[in-house]
Design an enzyme around this catalytic site. Structure first.
Site, PDB file in Angstrom:
ATOM      1  N   GLN B 127       0.851  -1.176   0.000  1.00 51.95           N
ATOM      2  CA  GLN B 127       0.000   0.000   0.000  1.00 51.95           C
ATOM      3  C   GLN B 127       0.895   1.237   0.000  1.00 51.95           C
ATOM      4  OE1 GLN B 127      -1.989   0.051   3.714  1.00 51.95           O
ATOM      5  NE2 GLN B 127      -3.378   1.707   3.211  1.00 51.95           N
ATOM      6  N   SER B 130       1.640   6.743   2.533  1.00 49.71           N
ATOM      7  CA  SER B 130       2.473   7.750   3.201  1.00 49.71           C
ATOM      8  C   SER B 130       3.658   8.173   2.340  1.00 49.71           C
ATOM      9  CB  SER B 130       3.022   7.194   4.513  1.00 49.71           C
ATOM     10  OG  SER B 130       1.982   6.917   5.393  1.00 49.71           O
ATOM     11  N   SER B 162       4.830  -1.433   3.947  1.00 46.33           N
ATOM     12  CA  SER B 162       4.988  -2.803   4.451  1.00 46.33           C
ATOM     13  C   SER B 162       4.951  -3.779   3.286  1.00 46.33           C
ATOM     14  CB  SER B 162       3.851  -3.168   5.413  1.00 46.33           C
ATOM     15  OG  SER B 162       3.782  -2.232   6.439  1.00 46.33           O
ATOM     16  N   GLU B 245      -9.086  -0.442   7.115  1.00 46.35           N
ATOM     17  CA  GLU B 245      -7.882  -0.629   7.919  1.00 46.35           C
ATOM     18  C   GLU B 245      -8.190  -0.407   9.396  1.00 46.35           C
ATOM     19  OE1 GLU B 245      -4.651   2.033   6.906  1.00 46.35           O
ATOM     20  OE2 GLU B 245      -3.226   0.438   7.339  1.00 46.35           O
ATOM     21  N   GLU B 378      -3.104   9.687  17.656  1.00 44.60           N
ATOM     22  CA  GLU B 378      -3.537  11.093  17.686  1.00 44.60           C
ATOM     23  C   GLU B 378      -4.529  11.378  16.558  1.00 44.60           C
ATOM     24  OE1 GLU B 378      -0.372  10.016  18.041  1.00 44.60           O
ATOM     25  OE2 GLU B 378      -0.269  10.445  20.181  1.00 44.60           O
TER      26      GLU B 378
END
Lengths: 368, 395
Positions: B127, B130, B162, B245, B378
């Site tokens: 995936q 980021s 990953s 997810e 967060e």
């Protein structure tokens, strides 16, 4: 399999929410809190008219015959409303105990008038050692059913017609006007559920037929108490989120700040997780599932810590206002503290869980 | 509320339970001794076995190799996998995130082309979300895609990918309209990792392993047919992936958590503490019971979430509590394990004296990543604050 509410369960919950909002708004809770026993006869008969006083009891005794999941939904709403007085004590604690431990005649005598809203009752369990473990009960009834000794932290005893006294050799129904019985208030934090010390001196009691029903009644009462705690947590969360949206500092609502927002998110997580745990516990009790006792302990353990934490966060976010008498949060906070210890706190239930799943683990045999 | 199994669900459970009882490999406890590649092949083989038995991607439509199972059958599936002590499957991201995204947003051709190979683990997926300058602020990503005929030409860099080192395919989010507001110019595409210009470099984690990668794209040509959903509406597709997810991905973690809890309980009985088994120590008992209870509550939260999804059709922002719960729970659990094992807990697989081949030192370090990957704690709390509780946006 469906872990959501059925349509009829949703109707019950919604009508309970409406009922409590109309008949017991927080101003009414505050008014009752200032009275001697936090009890109002008119409110009591309205609870009975709704069938709430007999919600889970068999129809042959005047009950409504609903299940424990329905009971949990009702208690969530009474908890949200901070319903004062002996409803929990009478219906959930005493009612379940008579239902589980009484003979048919005893149910006719003690449970039916509760269902009909004619009497109130309490359960006297704790002694000076304040232990919720039945093994720590010392009070002993004489062979002819006379009781002598002291019970502490007896809820709503001043308005109870019958007090179920748990002795180590049985459970005894005692008339609150019986000879040798004296009550003295034990003023505590929770102003909506009063506690008393109970002295008995050669006081006659009627032994309930099946004392083995005690753990089942305790299980139901514990799950219902957790549901009441969840309702209180939900109310504290709602009040706090509302406040964070409207209170402005630095020119914007304080809920804009992540330091505040994240506390609200944690309140939500803790409330929802407690709710999941108690819904499952109610289901397991209803089905008499093999893991019911563990499920009840998991719910009480988690909610005991969570309800305190939710209160802490709510008060902190309200700032100075949260510390005032005028603000309603402390009323819920007081109830949460009382409920945290009732039927055992988180530490007590973690030990119970350990006995059920660590000691009995299949690995004990394997490694031995 | 009815947690009893229906007749169909009962049949499903019986069938699965009997299949697992004869198929779950027993030798896998030792898999950790092996290298990452050997371990991966082990998990790939196990997934193939599940696929051949009809147990991979059970909720996926039958025509793409699934069995059209209900959400509640999925709940049963994960519970049974955990109960049987089954290993995880290899194609974690393909099964949990990318497959469901293709099912929800993909074209018929894409579904036919990709889904079956996700299920049988023939093609492993990663995936590409980021970037070095777009982590929590994902919509600020800069990887650039320009249309050139019937291809997009992609340039940029992804990070924390990953399985990047062994993946065959990657779901990437790229910027197709640099002039549009940041959420409006994004597109999701499927990239063949063997395309010229794709360069995967390992990133060594604090655990010492290289589970993650940096992926560089230099003039990589991606057919326009590989766009998932609509061009410049990739944010909705990406959020769809992220909801999976956060919301349902955690269900599979039960397998690992229950196995870890059982093993730690076993160790508590065989570890001595103050002249008695640690399982008798009142403090250790408290901590183990807390872990046990939280793992159970994670399962119950998940079940409630699945029930809600089965009535609304999609995972919602409430899924963020699952993400917070499983990640922070694992960190607490790993700490309890360390307290129980003392200095043994720190031994790596190279030490002869290591317990469980160093699993516990690895698990402790690895758990720090849990509250960062898949959206930091967060960010999850921001999502709850804004999208669930209705508080003003904080950023």
């Amino acid at each position: 399999m469906q872990f959501g509410l059925t349509e009829s369960q949703e109707i019950l919950r919604d009508s309970a929410r409406k009922f409590f909002a109309g008949e017991c708004p927080i101003a009414e809770a505050r008014r009752l809190m200032e009275t001697d026993a936090a009890y109002d006869a008119k409110l009591w008969s309205k609870l009975a008219e709704q069938g709430y006083t007999g919600i889970i009891f068999p129809e042959e005794y005047g009950g409504v015959g609903l299940g424990i999941v329905e009971l949990i939904l009702l208690l969530e709403e009474s908890g949200r409303a901070l319903l004062p007085g002996p409803f929990f004590t009478t219906v959930v604690q005493a009612g379940s105990l008579i239902d589980a431990a009484g003979s048919p005649e005893q149910k006719k005598k003690y449970l039916a008038p509760i269902c009909h809203g004619e009497t109130r009752a309490s359960v006297a369990f704790l002694e000076a050692n304040a232990s919720w473990d039945p093994a720590d009960i010392h009070l002993e009834a004489s062979a002819d059913g006379k009781l002598t000794g002291e019970k502490l932290f007896v809820p709503d005893a001043a308005v109870a017609d019958t007090i179920l006294v748990v002795a180590h050799n049985g459970v005894f129904a005692v008339d609150s006007k019986a000879p040798g019985l004296t009550l003295k208030p034990m003023p505590g934090m929770d102003l909506t559920r009063r506690q008393y010390s109970l002295k008995l001196k050669n006081t006659p009691g009627e032994k309930l037929a099946n004392p083995a029903g005690l753990p089942r009644a305790r299980g139901i009462a514990t799950a219902a108490l957790v549901a009441e705690m969840v309702g209180g947590m939900q109310r504290a969360l709602d009040l706090t989120v509302e406040y964070a949206k409207t209170r402005k500092q630095f020119g914007k609502p304080i809920g804009t700040f992540q330091a505040v927002q994240h506390q609200c998110a944690d309140m939500y997580l803790e409330t929802e997780s407690s709710r999941s745990a108690v819904y499952y516990a109610a289901w397991a009790l209803e089905q008499k599932a093999p893991d019911a006792a563990t499920a009840v302990s998991i719910a009480k353990m988690y909610a005991s810590d969570a309800s305190r934490t939710v209160g802490n966060r709510g008060i902190q976010i309200h700032g100075g206002m949260g510390f005032t008498w005028e603000n309603d949060l402390h009323l819920y906070y007081r109830r949460a503290k009382a409920s945290e210890t009732m039927f055992g706190d988180a530490t007590f239930h973690r030990e119970r869980i350990a006995r059920q799943v660590i000691d009995t683990s299949t690995f004990v045999a394997k490694t031995a | 509320m009815d947690l009893n199994l229906s007749i169909d669900e009962q049949q499903f459970q019986d069938e699965l339970r009997s299949w697992l009882s004869t198929n779950v490999p027993r030798e896998w406890e030792h898999a950790r001794e092996q290298s990452l590649d050997v371990r991966f092949e082990f998990h790939r083989k196990w997934q193939r076995q599940l696929f051949e038995g009809g147990w991979a991607g059970i909720s996926w439509p039958k025509e793409y190799g699934g069995r059209g199972a209900s959400l509640m059958q999925q709940v049963i599936f994960w519970q049974e996998m955990a109960r049987a002590g089954a290993p995880q499957m290899a194609n974690v991201l393909g099964l949990g995130l990318i497959g469901p995204t293709i099912i929800a947003f993909g074209t018929e051709e894409q579904k036919k082309r990709y889904l079956r190979n996700i299920l049988n683990a023939d093609e492993i997926w990663c995936q590409g979300f980021s970037e070095p300058n777009a982590g929590s602020d994902l919509a600020g990503l800069q990887t650039d895609a320009r249309l050139d005929g019937d291809h997009y030409v992609v340039n940029g860099q992804k990070v924390w990918t990953s399985y990047g080192w062994l993946a065959d395919w990657c779901e990437v989010v790229v910027r197709t309209d640099p002039a549009a507001p940041k959420h409006k110019g994004l597109t999701v595409m499927l990239v063949d990792m063997k395309s010229p210009g794709v360069d995967v470099r390992p990133l060594r984690q604090m655990t010492g392993e290289t589970e993650f990668n940096e992926v560089f794209f230099r003039d990589v040509r991606i057919p326009a047919a590989n766009v998932v959903g609509k061009v410049n509406q990739g944010w909705d597709v990406a959020i769809g992936t992220l909801m999976h997810e956060r919301g349902s991905f955690g269900a599979g973690l039960q397998i690992i958590y229950k196995r870890n809890m059982d093993r730690l309980t076993e160790l508590a009985h065989s570890t001595q503490r103050n002249g008695a088994p640690a399982a008798k120590d009142p403090i250790i008992r408290q901590k183990l019971a807390q872990c046990y209870a939280e793992i159970e509550i994670m399962r119950l939260n998940q079940m409630r979430a699945f029930s809600r999804i089965s009535s609304t059709g999609v995972p919602g922002p409430e899924g963020s509590i699952q993400k917070i719960f499983w990640s922070e729970l694992n960190q607490r659990f790993q700490q309890v394990a360390q307290e129980l094992l003392g200095p043994y807990g720190q031994l790596s697989s190279e030490a002869d004296e290591a317990i469980d081949n160093g699993t516990w030192s690895y698990g402790y370090l690895r758990s720090r990543g849990n509250t960062i990957e898949a959206g930091t704690s967060e960010i999850q709390r921001n999502i709850i604050g804004h999208f669930v509780l209705g508080l003003p946006r904080s950023y």
